[in-house]
Each structure stands twice: as structure tokens, then as C-alpha cells.
Motif scaffolding. Structure first.
Motif, PDB file in Angstrom:
ATOM      1  N   GLY A  21     -37.007  61.205   7.112  1.00 26.84           N
ATOM      2  CA  GLY A  21     -36.767  62.188   6.080  1.00 26.84           C
ATOM      3  C   GLY A  21     -36.171  61.655   4.798  1.00 26.84           C
ATOM      4  O   GLY A  21     -35.913  62.406   3.877  1.00 26.84           O
ATOM      5  N   PHE A  22     -35.932  60.341   4.692  1.00 27.34           N
ATOM      6  CA  PHE A  22     -35.315  59.809   3.491  1.00 27.34           C
ATOM      7  C   PHE A  22     -36.331  59.504   2.400  1.00 27.34           C
ATOM      8  O   PHE A  22     -35.954  59.112   1.313  1.00 27.34           O
ATOM      9  CB  PHE A  22     -34.501  58.550   3.802  1.00 27.34           C
ATOM     10  CG  PHE A  22     -33.319  58.842   4.675  1.00 27.34           C
ATOM     11  CD1 PHE A  22     -32.391  59.781   4.301  1.00 27.34           C
ATOM     12  CD2 PHE A  22     -33.148  58.191   5.878  1.00 27.34           C
ATOM     13  CE1 PHE A  22     -31.302  60.067   5.091  1.00 27.34           C
ATOM     14  CE2 PHE A  22     -32.072  58.466   6.670  1.00 27.34           C
ATOM     15  CZ  PHE A  22     -31.142  59.402   6.285  1.00 27.34           C
ATOM     16  N   GLY A  27     -34.259  64.347   1.368  1.00 27.71           N
ATOM     17  CA  GLY A  27     -33.583  63.206   1.976  1.00 27.71           C
ATOM     18  C   GLY A  27     -32.785  62.406   0.960  1.00 27.71           C
ATOM     19  O   GLY A  27     -31.689  61.925   1.251  1.00 27.71           O
TER      20      GLY A  27
END
Length: 135
Positions: A21-22, A27
């Protein structure tokens, strides 16, 4: 090693980061939020200042209003929110001053991150600090 294997080896960390999710904007906001909270918890300069500034604002409003004749239930919430807003402005200015001091803001501007994402991460970190002071 084939060209395809080399390409897969180079893109695996990026794919792993996107899987966690970054890679998304949300994110990145979370990463900036965590960075700002880590800086805040490391030095703890701003939280006591926000707390005492809020209390000082309440004391000043106590001298400014005649609470014996006025209904505190009508004036109290407004006075409390003014104190919280002033301490929030103090916190937001302090957080950007810390980033300007250490030239961290230039590093954030060089990162492939939208300026709105940086602002949102800083805003969430300051809102978290304000919630701690409000509690």
C-alpha cells in the motif's frame, strides 16, 4: 541471468511496496504522517506548548467574560474551540519550522510525491497531536 530475470529482480521491491500500500497516495500520506509523529515524539517540544497555550487562552477568556452573568453553556464551546484552533496554528507552524530547519522540506519536495499529499500527511499528524492535547 536473463534480461527478464534482471527486470523482475529490479521491480520486485517496487511491487512489494505497492502490495503493502505504500505505492498509492494514501500510503504516502501514512508514511508522512508516521514521519511527523516520530519527529514529534522524539523531541516532545510542541505538545506541552500546545497544552499550556490552550490553558492560557481559557484563562484569558475567563478574565474577558463575566461568567457570573453569562451562561457558560453558551460561551464555553466557542471559547474552547478558539483555544484549540490557536494551539493548532501554533503546532502547524512549529512542524513546518522543524522541517525547514533540517532542510527536510526540500527532501520532501524532491520526492515523487504530490505537494497536497505532503500537506495532508502534515495535517493528519498535527490533528493527531491536537487530539492528544484535547484529551
Amino acid at each position: 541471468m536473463t534480461v527478464r530475470a534482471q527486470a523482475n529482480a529490479r521491480t520486485t521491491p517496487v511491487a512489494a511496496r505497492r502490495a503493502h500500500g505504500f505505492g498509492s497516495e494514501a500510503g504516502k500520506v501514512i508514511l508522512i504522517w508516521r514521519k511527523d509523529l516520530a519527529i514529534e515524539w522524539r523531541n516532545l517540544d510542541n505538545l506541552p506548548a500546545m497544552f499550556f497555550f490552550s490553558m492560557l487562552t481559557l484563562v484569558i477568556f475567563n478574565f474577558g467574560f463575566d461568567f457570573f452573568n453569562a451562561d457558560f453553556r453558551d460561551l464555553g464551546p466557542g471559547v474552547l474551540w478558539v483555544a484549540f484552533c490557536f494551539s493548532g496554528v501554533l503546532a502547524f507552524g512549529h512542524s513546518f519550522a522543524i522541517e525547514r530547519e533540517a532542510d527536510c522540506i526540500f527532501g520532501l519536495m524532491l520526492a515523487p510525491v504530490d505537494p497536497g499529499t505532503i500537506y495532508l500527511g502534515n495535517l493528519l499528524a498535527n490533528c493527531t497531536s491536537m487530539m492528544i492535547v484535547e484529551a
